[in-house]
Design a protein around this motif. Structure first.
Motif, PDB file in Angstrom:
ATOM      1  N   ILE A 208      53.715  41.568  47.246  1.00 61.56           N
ATOM      2  CA  ILE A 208      53.835  42.855  46.553  1.00 61.56           C
ATOM      3  C   ILE A 208      54.775  43.753  47.351  1.00 61.56           C
ATOM      4  O   ILE A 208      54.561  43.974  48.547  1.00 61.56           O
ATOM      5  CB  ILE A 208      52.455  43.519  46.382  1.00 61.56           C
ATOM      6  CG1 ILE A 208      51.531  42.614  45.545  1.00 61.56           C
ATOM      7  CG2 ILE A 208      52.585  44.892  45.738  1.00 61.56           C
ATOM      8  CD1 ILE A 208      50.111  43.126  45.423  1.00 61.56           C
TER       9      ILE A 208
ATOM     10  N   ALA B 137      45.637  46.397  45.763  1.00 59.12           N
ATOM     11  CA  ALA B 137      45.190  45.032  45.468  1.00 59.12           C
ATOM     12  C   ALA B 137      44.112  44.578  46.447  1.00 59.12           C
ATOM     13  O   ALA B 137      43.098  43.989  46.045  1.00 59.12           O
ATOM     14  CB  ALA B 137      46.380  44.076  45.514  1.00 59.12           C
ATOM     15  N   PHE B 138      44.312  44.874  47.729  1.00 57.78           N
ATOM     16  CA  PHE B 138      43.335  44.436  48.720  1.00 57.78           C
ATOM     17  C   PHE B 138      42.031  45.215  48.606  1.00 57.78           C
ATOM     18  O   PHE B 138      40.958  44.663  48.882  1.00 57.78           O
ATOM     19  CB  PHE B 138      43.905  44.590  50.131  1.00 57.78           C
ATOM     20  CG  PHE B 138      42.997  44.066  51.202  1.00 57.78           C
ATOM     21  CD1 PHE B 138      42.854  42.701  51.404  1.00 57.78           C
ATOM     22  CD2 PHE B 138      42.249  44.931  51.994  1.00 57.78           C
ATOM     23  CE1 PHE B 138      42.005  42.199  52.367  1.00 57.78           C
ATOM     24  CE2 PHE B 138      41.393  44.448  52.970  1.00 57.78           C
ATOM     25  CZ  PHE B 138      41.272  43.076  53.160  1.00 57.78           C
TER      26      PHE B 138
ATOM     27  N   ILE C  27      49.221  39.039  47.886  1.00 56.13           N
ATOM     28  CA  ILE C  27      49.315  40.457  48.259  1.00 56.13           C
ATOM     29  C   ILE C  27      50.565  40.711  49.111  1.00 56.13           C
ATOM     30  O   ILE C  27      51.233  41.748  48.951  1.00 56.13           O
ATOM     31  CB  ILE C  27      48.029  40.892  49.005  1.00 56.13           C
ATOM     32  CG1 ILE C  27      46.846  40.966  48.030  1.00 56.13           C
ATOM     33  CG2 ILE C  27      48.222  42.250  49.691  1.00 56.13           C
ATOM     34  CD1 ILE C  27      45.528  41.294  48.688  1.00 56.13           C
TER      35      ILE C  27
ATOM     36  N   ARG D 283      50.031  46.916  47.719  1.00 56.30           N
ATOM     37  CA  ARG D 283      49.281  45.978  48.557  1.00 56.30           C
ATOM     38  C   ARG D 283      47.898  46.527  48.887  1.00 56.30           C
ATOM     39  O   ARG D 283      46.900  45.801  48.855  1.00 56.30           O
ATOM     40  CB  ARG D 283      50.060  45.677  49.841  1.00 56.30           C
ATOM     41  CG  ARG D 283      51.306  44.833  49.634  1.00 56.30           C
ATOM     42  CD  ARG D 283      51.851  44.300  50.951  1.00 56.30           C
ATOM     43  NE  ARG D 283      52.285  45.378  51.830  1.00 56.30           N
ATOM     44  CZ  ARG D 283      53.512  45.872  51.858  1.00 56.30           C
ATOM     45  NH1 ARG D 283      54.444  45.399  51.035  1.00 56.30           N
ATOM     46  NH2 ARG D 283      53.838  46.837  52.704  1.00 56.30           N
ATOM     47  N   HIS D 284      47.848  47.824  49.198  1.00 58.77           N
ATOM     48  CA  HIS D 284      46.565  48.460  49.525  1.00 58.77           C
ATOM     49  C   HIS D 284      45.638  48.464  48.320  1.00 58.77           C
ATOM     50  O   HIS D 284      44.432  48.179  48.430  1.00 58.77           O
ATOM     51  CB  HIS D 284      46.799  49.891  50.013  1.00 58.77           C
ATOM     52  CG  HIS D 284      45.528  50.624  50.350  1.00 58.77           C
ATOM     53  ND1 HIS D 284      44.862  51.412  49.437  1.00 58.77           N
ATOM     54  CD2 HIS D 284      44.795  50.660  51.504  1.00 58.77           C
ATOM     55  CE1 HIS D 284      43.783  51.918  50.000  1.00 58.77           C
ATOM     56  NE2 HIS D 284      43.718  51.475  51.248  1.00 58.77           N
TER      57      HIS D 284
ATOM     58  N   ILE E 145      44.967  34.753  47.876  1.00 57.12           N
ATOM     59  CA  ILE E 145      44.981  36.203  47.642  1.00 57.12           C
ATOM     60  C   ILE E 145      45.897  36.902  48.643  1.00 57.12           C
ATOM     61  O   ILE E 145      46.724  37.746  48.274  1.00 57.12           O
ATOM     62  CB  ILE E 145      43.544  36.772  47.730  1.00 57.12           C
ATOM     63  CG1 ILE E 145      42.730  36.367  46.495  1.00 57.12           C
ATOM     64  CG2 ILE E 145      43.571  38.296  47.848  1.00 57.12           C
ATOM     65  CD1 ILE E 145      41.263  36.689  46.591  1.00 57.12           C
TER      66      ILE E 145
ATOM     67  N   ILE F 282      44.079  38.759  41.106  1.00 56.90           N
ATOM     68  CA  ILE F 282      45.254  39.116  41.906  1.00 56.90           C
ATOM     69  C   ILE F 282      46.385  38.097  41.746  1.00 56.90           C
ATOM     70  O   ILE F 282      47.560  38.479  41.678  1.00 56.90           O
ATOM     71  CB  ILE F 282      44.847  39.254  43.387  1.00 56.90           C
ATOM     72  CG1 ILE F 282      43.908  40.466  43.553  1.00 56.90           C
ATOM     73  CG2 ILE F 282      46.063  39.419  44.291  1.00 56.90           C
ATOM     74  CD1 ILE F 282      43.326  40.616  44.931  1.00 56.90           C
ATOM     75  N   CYS F 283      46.037  36.831  41.658  1.00 55.13           N
ATOM     76  CA  CYS F 283      47.070  35.788  41.598  1.00 55.13           C
ATOM     77  C   CYS F 283      47.491  35.436  40.171  1.00 55.13           C
ATOM     78  O   CYS F 283      48.617  34.978  39.958  1.00 55.13           O
ATOM     79  CB  CYS F 283      46.587  34.524  42.309  1.00 55.13           C
ATOM     80  SG  CYS F 283      46.204  34.769  44.057  1.00 55.13           S
TER      81      CYS F 283
END
Length: 316
Positions: A230, A239-240, A227, A236-237, A223, A127-128
């Motif tokens: 974004i 990625a999470f 997020i 965002r959803h 993380i 993610i990062c």
């Protein structure tokens, strides 16, 4: 076998379930047996799905497969013996068998914690640092992280088991637990070095577990920060959702562990302590494959596809 020379006790008696009414023990046996079989089936299904689906041959699912293996081996080191004792009136365990159970349960238990930490790092990189993901999470790098997780679990178990079973046990030999665990064994040890060993073992275990937990927290701090940057809610959803199942398993794993090991000292019933310990030993591994299967959409779809493919191939 040299450990036997340090003690006059040749066997221990596990009395964790001895205070429960006898009519409840078959109920516990059936419940724990079903949960154990489901744990085995769930983890084997996850491993088989990852193995058969090439789309899942990614670092995240490699770590999940390694986690399932450690979970199977951890429960194998404890639960079959516990189930046998539930239906037995003579719950003795040989000195060497007790040491072996502690060694293997600590090896696979700490390997599980180290793998959860590695999975948190994997989600952090994905993610990062998505552009560097394939470089940082190369097959060789992933194999290295898994190998070090197993080596770490083995090292902690070796230190703890060797320290405990080099103590002298003069009697009594009744362990107030359903497995060979450190605190009840320390109560049975005699000699002036028991407090030093207890302190050393406690520091090793707390340092390892707290270190893993803090590294996971640090990973998720980065993380969450990434997020939140974004712009779209959908992004965002998405990625999470890739780390939701791992985060839930971490919360369950450390939540149950903290309830058991960080509870305030004071008078506790034997029955209450035993039931609390079984939640971590039986319930946590039982919940893990359920969480990963239900919360991970990609794995859930792959399971359905694999199951349907096997079903149709067997029916034709």
């Amino acid at each position: 076998m040299a450990w036997l020379n340090y003690s006059s006790v040749s066997e221990f008696i596990l009395i964790g379930f001895s205070t429960f009414p006898q009519q409840l023990l078959p109920v516990f046996f059936l419940l724990f047996l079903l949960m154990y079989l489901f744990t085995l089936l769930g983890n084997l299904l996850i491993m088989a799905t990852i193995w058969s689906e090439h789309s899942l041959h990614t670092p995240m699912y490699l770590f999940l497969c390694a986690l399932s293996i450690s979970e199977i081996l951890y429960t194998l080191a404890i639960i079959p013996r516990m189930l046998a004792d539930l239906l037995s009136t003579h719950r003795s365990i040989a000195f060497l068998a007790c040491a072996s159970q502690m060694f293997f349960s600590f090896t696979f238990g700490f390997t599980h914690s180290f793998l959860l930490t590695v999975m948190g790092y994997d989600r952090y990189v994905a993610i990062c640092h998505p552009l560097r993901y394939n470089v940082l999470m190369s097959p060789r790098g992933c194999a290295f992280l898994v190998a070090w997780s197993w080596a770490g679990g083995l090292a902690v178990a070796l230190v703890v088991t060797t320290s405990i079973f080099h103590l002298t046990f003069c009697g009594p030999n009744e362990i107030q637990h359903f497995l060979c665990h450190v605190p009840p064994l320390l109560k049975l040890a005699c000699g002036g070095n028991v407090p030093i060993v207890a302190l050393g073992v406690g520091l090793v275990c707390i340092t390892a577990l707290l270190g893993c937990f803090l590294l996971i927290l640090l990973s998720y701090a980065f993380i969450v920060a990434a997020i939140l940057k974004i712009p779209s809610a959908e992004g965002r959803h998405k990625a999470f959702s890739t780390c939701a199942s791992h985060l839930i398993v971490v919360i369950v794993h450390y939540g149950f562990a903290s309830v058991i090991y960080l509870k305030p000292k004071g008078p506790h019933s034997q029955e209450g302590d035993t039931l609390m310990a079984t939640t971590y030993t039986v319930l946590t591994p039982f919940l893990s494959p359920i969480i990963f299967s239900l919360r991970n959409k990609e794995l859930k779809n792959a399971m359905k596809k694999t199951f349907l493919r096997k079903f149709y191939s067997s029916s034709t």
